[in-house]
Each structure stands twice: as C-alpha cells, then as structure tokens.
Design a protein around this motif. Structure first.
Motif, PDB file in Angstrom:
ATOM      1  N   SER A  90       9.919   6.980   2.264  1.00  0.00           N
ATOM      2  CA  SER A  90       8.593   7.368   1.783  1.00  0.00           C
ATOM      3  C   SER A  90       8.328   6.823   0.387  1.00  0.00           C
ATOM      4  N   GLU A  91       9.388   6.692  -0.454  1.00  0.00           N
ATOM      5  CA  GLU A  91       9.197   6.192  -1.812  1.00  0.00           C
ATOM      6  C   GLU A  91       8.660   4.768  -1.814  1.00  0.00           C
ATOM      7  N   PHE A  92       9.176   3.934  -0.928  1.00  0.00           N
ATOM      8  CA  PHE A  92       8.712   2.550  -0.845  1.00  0.00           C
ATOM      9  C   PHE A  92       7.249   2.501  -0.408  1.00  0.00           C
ATOM     10  N   LEU A  93       6.889   3.273   0.593  1.00  0.00           N
ATOM     11  CA  LEU A  93       5.520   3.260   1.099  1.00  0.00           C
ATOM     12  C   LEU A  93       4.548   3.828   0.069  1.00  0.00           C
ATOM     13  N   LEU A  94       4.959   4.873  -0.668  1.00  0.00           N
ATOM     14  CA  LEU A  94       4.089   5.440  -1.694  1.00  0.00           C
ATOM     15  C   LEU A  94       3.872   4.447  -2.840  1.00  0.00           C
ATOM     16  N   SER A  95       4.927   3.763  -3.255  1.00  0.00           N
ATOM     17  CA  SER A  95       4.782   2.774  -4.324  1.00  0.00           C
ATOM     18  C   SER A  95       3.929   1.597  -3.867  1.00  0.00           C
ATOM     19  N   LEU A  96       4.052   1.213  -2.613  1.00  0.00           N
ATOM     20  CA  LEU A  96       3.208   0.146  -2.084  1.00  0.00           C
ATOM     21  C   LEU A  96       1.744   0.558  -2.096  1.00  0.00           C
ATOM     22  N   LEU A  97       1.466   1.812  -1.761  1.00  0.00           N
ATOM     23  CA  LEU A  97       0.089   2.319  -1.776  1.00  0.00           C
ATOM     24  C   LEU A  97      -0.463   2.312  -3.200  1.00  0.00           C
ATOM     25  N   VAL A  98       0.364   2.703  -4.182  1.00  0.00           N
ATOM     26  CA  VAL A  98      -0.074   2.690  -5.582  1.00  0.00           C
ATOM     27  C   VAL A  98      -0.401   1.265  -6.022  1.00  0.00           C
ATOM     28  N   THR A  99       0.424   0.316  -5.629  1.00  0.00           N
ATOM     29  CA  THR A  99       0.183  -1.078  -6.003  1.00  0.00           C
ATOM     30  C   THR A  99      -1.080  -1.625  -5.355  1.00  0.00           C
ATOM     31  N   LEU A 100      -1.300  -1.311  -4.082  1.00  0.00           N
ATOM     32  CA  LEU A 100      -2.522  -1.758  -3.417  1.00  0.00           C
ATOM     33  C   LEU A 100      -3.756  -1.196  -4.111  1.00  0.00           C
ATOM     34  N   LYS A 101      -3.689   0.076  -4.484  1.00  0.00           N
ATOM     35  CA  LYS A 101      -4.810   0.686  -5.207  1.00  0.00           C
ATOM     36  C   LYS A 101      -4.996   0.012  -6.556  1.00  0.00           C
ATOM     37  N   ARG A 102      -3.890  -0.283  -7.222  1.00  0.00           N
ATOM     38  CA  ARG A 102      -3.974  -0.935  -8.526  1.00  0.00           C
ATOM     39  C   ARG A 102      -4.580  -2.327  -8.412  1.00  0.00           C
ATOM     40  N   VAL A 103      -4.175  -3.086  -7.413  1.00  0.00           N
ATOM     41  CA  VAL A 103      -4.692  -4.442  -7.238  1.00  0.00           C
ATOM     42  C   VAL A 103      -6.189  -4.416  -6.943  1.00  0.00           C
ATOM     43  N   LEU A 104      -6.608  -3.543  -6.037  1.00  0.00           N
ATOM     44  CA  LEU A 104      -8.028  -3.482  -5.673  1.00  0.00           C
ATOM     45  C   LEU A 104      -8.894  -3.089  -6.865  1.00  0.00           C
ATOM     46  N   LEU A 105      -8.502  -2.034  -7.581  1.00  0.00           N
ATOM     47  CA  LEU A 105      -9.292  -1.580  -8.729  1.00  0.00           C
ATOM     48  C   LEU A 105      -9.130  -2.529  -9.914  1.00  0.00           C
ATOM     49  N   GLY A 106      -7.896  -2.952 -10.180  1.00  0.00           N
ATOM     50  CA  GLY A 106      -7.637  -3.776 -11.350  1.00  0.00           C
ATOM     51  C   GLY A 106      -8.291  -5.138 -11.284  1.00  0.00           C
ATOM     52  N   VAL A 107      -8.208  -5.792 -10.136  1.00  0.00           N
ATOM     53  CA  VAL A 107      -8.816  -7.114  -9.998  1.00  0.00           C
ATOM     54  C   VAL A 107     -10.334  -7.010 -10.089  1.00  0.00           C
ATOM     55  N   ALA A 108     -10.912  -5.972  -9.491  1.00  0.00           N
ATOM     56  CA  ALA A 108     -12.364  -5.789  -9.565  1.00  0.00           C
ATOM     57  C   ALA A 108     -12.821  -5.584 -11.012  1.00  0.00           C
ATOM     58  N   VAL A 109     -12.101  -4.746 -11.764  1.00  0.00           N
ATOM     59  CA  VAL A 109     -12.451  -4.507 -13.171  1.00  0.00           C
ATOM     60  C   VAL A 109     -12.236  -5.770 -13.993  1.00  0.00           C
ATOM     61  N   ASN A 110     -11.115  -6.446 -13.787  1.00  0.00           N
ATOM     62  CA  ASN A 110     -10.828  -7.681 -14.522  1.00  0.00           C
ATOM     63  C   ASN A 110     -11.914  -8.719 -14.328  1.00  0.00           C
ATOM     64  N   MET A 111     -12.285  -8.984 -13.084  1.00  0.00           N
ATOM     65  CA  MET A 111     -13.243 -10.041 -12.814  1.00  0.00           C
ATOM     66  C   MET A 111     -14.640  -9.671 -13.292  1.00  0.00           C
ATOM     67  N   LEU A 112     -15.023  -8.403 -13.143  1.00  0.00           N
ATOM     68  CA  LEU A 112     -16.346  -7.977 -13.606  1.00  0.00           C
ATOM     69  C   LEU A 112     -16.465  -8.156 -15.119  1.00  0.00           C
ATOM     70  N   LEU A 113     -15.480  -7.671 -15.870  1.00  0.00           N
ATOM     71  CA  LEU A 113     -15.529  -7.782 -17.328  1.00  0.00           C
ATOM     72  C   LEU A 113     -15.366  -9.231 -17.778  1.00  0.00           C
ATOM     73  N   THR A 114     -14.563  -9.998 -17.067  1.00  0.00           N
ATOM     74  CA  THR A 114     -14.385 -11.412 -17.424  1.00  0.00           C
ATOM     75  C   THR A 114     -15.690 -12.180 -17.286  1.00  0.00           C
ATOM     76  N   ILE A 115     -16.394 -11.969 -16.181  1.00  0.00           N
ATOM     77  CA  ILE A 115     -17.668 -12.659 -15.953  1.00  0.00           C
ATOM     78  C   ILE A 115     -18.710 -12.222 -16.978  1.00  0.00           C
ATOM     79  N   LEU A 116     -18.789 -10.910 -17.219  1.00  0.00           N
ATOM     80  CA  LEU A 116     -19.785 -10.400 -18.164  1.00  0.00           C
ATOM     81  C   LEU A 116     -19.503 -10.844 -19.596  1.00  0.00           C
TER      82      LEU A 116
END
Length: 296
Positions: free
Chosen positions: A69-95
């Motif tokens: 379960s630890e591996f799957l939970l950490s994978l879920l955290v990373t997926l959430k981080r990538v989705l939110l982080g990349v969206a925030v990064n690209m939005l602020l970078t473009i602006l």
C-alpha cells in the motif's frame, strides 16, 4: 561531380556517431541491468548471475511491490503532484514570459522584473528560511508544499520569453486592429504558435516534479504523504523498510524475493512513466519554427 563530403568530414561524422552511440549505451545499460534484476529469481540475484539478461524469469517482485500500500499511496501522491504542479508551472510561466517578452517602451517595468528574476537564479535564501516559510504558511504535510515553492521556474520563463520574442510583431498588430486585447492575443496567437516550446517546457516540468525527492523528505512529516521518489529513497537506504506492514500473503511473497529484486522493481516502476512519455515529446525538441508566418 564533386563529392559533397570530404574524407575529413566523413571521419568527423563517423566519430561523432560513435561517441553518441557509446554515450547512449552507457545511459541505457544501468537501466537494463536494473530491469534484469527485477525480473530474476532471488537465488540467481544472490549468486551474482544476473548481468543484462534475467535469470529464471519471474514477475514475483512486481507482484510483491504492487501489493504494498505504501508504494501505491506514494505513486498517487506523485501523480497528484505532477498534475497540479505542471499546470501551475506552465500557467505562471506563460503569464510571466509574455509581458517580459515586450520591449521596454511597451512595458516600463520590464527591466526591474527581469533583474528580480535573474537575482533569484543566482541567489537563494537557503533551506532553513524556505522550511520556515512553508511551516508558517501551514503547508507542511500538504501537497501544496511540493508545488508552491517551485511554482515559477525562472529558467523556463527565460526560455519561453525568448521564443515569444521571435514571433513576428505583425501578428500582434493585426490582432490589435481586429479588436483583440493582450490576454486574447496571448492565448489565441502566442500560445498556439509556441506549442513546440511549451511542450518542451511541459516535459521539463513533468520530469522535475516526477524526479523530485528531497522536498518530500523535509516537508512531509508522515511517510504516508511521501511522493514516489522520496519513498524510493527511503527504500534504497533502508532495507528494513521493505518488510514494513506485511500481511500473510505478502510475507509468503517476500520469501520468494530479495531486497535487491524488490528495490530494482520499485526503481524501474518509478522510472517507467517518464520513459514512456519522453519519446512522444521528443519531436518537439527539434521543432522550433513558427508555423504560419507573415506572408506578403
């Protein structure tokens, strides 16, 4: 008819390709070795028989890892981080890149903002002030502690603003004549024409968030909130962590695997998504021309 290449040119090309092939092999061989270990039996790995090809092929290590379960939970955290982080990064970078791509006559404060960004590239407040800031804002043990401190990658802003400056000014002037404002011009003209550059920066942001591990260790008090790479770091440096919280089924599985095969399986699973994503965005690295340039 004169040959297009002289013998010295052919020699240079041959040496260049040979060097690049050897460099690629040196990068690929460790990954192949890790994959071979993860697919080999415990006895073969313990005996040192595994090199670049699996011995006694088995998928038991992957079955063991995917049950944790630890591996799957950490994978879920990373997926959430990538989705939110990349969206925030690209939005602020473009602006940020769009106004900074203008001339000083169009944006009076451009020079000041550019120097501020350059200053942040050269100097940093340090780890302790960063931790105190995150703690004061109440972001510890939150997904936002992994995103907001790196929300605006200055290097990406510099790359994108230089790409924006290469877009013909006539396109923006024509849009102004048609009644468009700055925001509409940004999203309807600049962003579509800059997709090769934006796709490349998106890949940079994705790889950066996926591979980040240190911030997860310092900002997350609970191992349950670790992103994947932070979890893998603890596994690689702590063999006993692999045995944590095993049920009866996993204990039986662990008897058939070793710490080396389990580590190898987790490392390969952690790298697999980026390995699959990279080839699809590789073509954007060499596609840098502006489509639909001004005619006439």
């Amino acid at each position: 008819m004169v040959d297009r290449y002289s013998w010295s040119r052919w020699l240079f090309v041959a040496l260049n390709y040979t060097f690049l092939i050897l460099l690629a092999v040196l990068c690929i061989l460790p990954l192949i070795h890790v994959l071979a270990i993860s697919l080999s039996s415990n006895l073969a790995v313990s005996a040192g028989l595994v090199k670049l090809w699996p011995k006694d092929l088995t998928f038991i290590s992957y079955e063991f890892i995917l049950r944790k379960s630890e591996f799957l939970l950490s994978l879920l955290v990373t997926l959430k981080r990538v989705l939110l982080g990349v969206a925030v990064n690209m939005l602020l970078t473009i602006l940020a890149a769009y106004p900074l791509s203008k001339e000083t006559s169009e944006f009076k404060g451009r020079t000041v903002y550019v120097w501020i960004l350059v200053f942040t590239m050269l100097f940093s407040g340090g780890l302790i002030p960063l931790y105190m800031t995150v703690k004061t804002l109440g972001l510890l043990d939150s997904i936002w502690s992994l995103i907001l401190p790196h929300a605006l990658p200055v290097f990406n802003v510099v790359l994108l603003l230089n790409f924006f400056r290469g877009i013909p000014k006539e396109l923006e002037e024509a849009a102004f004549i048609d009644g468009a404002g700055y925001m509409k011009i940004l999203w309807k003209v600049y962003v579509p024409l800059s997709m090769p550059s934006i796709a490349t920066l998106t890949l940079f942001a994705t790889v950066g968030h996926w591979n980040a591990w240190f911030d997860g260790l310092i900002f997350m008090n609970s191992p349950a909130n670790y992103p994947l790479q932070s979890y893998l770091y603890t596994i690689v440096n702590n063999v006993d962590a692999i045995m944590g919280n095993l049920d009866l089924v996993n204990i039986k599985l662990y008897e058939e695997v070793s710490s080396r095969t389990a580590k190898a399986a987790q490392i390969f699973l952690g790298a697999l998504p980026i390995l699959l994503l990279y080839p699809f965005l590789q073509r954007f690295f060499i596609k840098g021309i502006v489509v639909g340039s001004v005619k006439g």
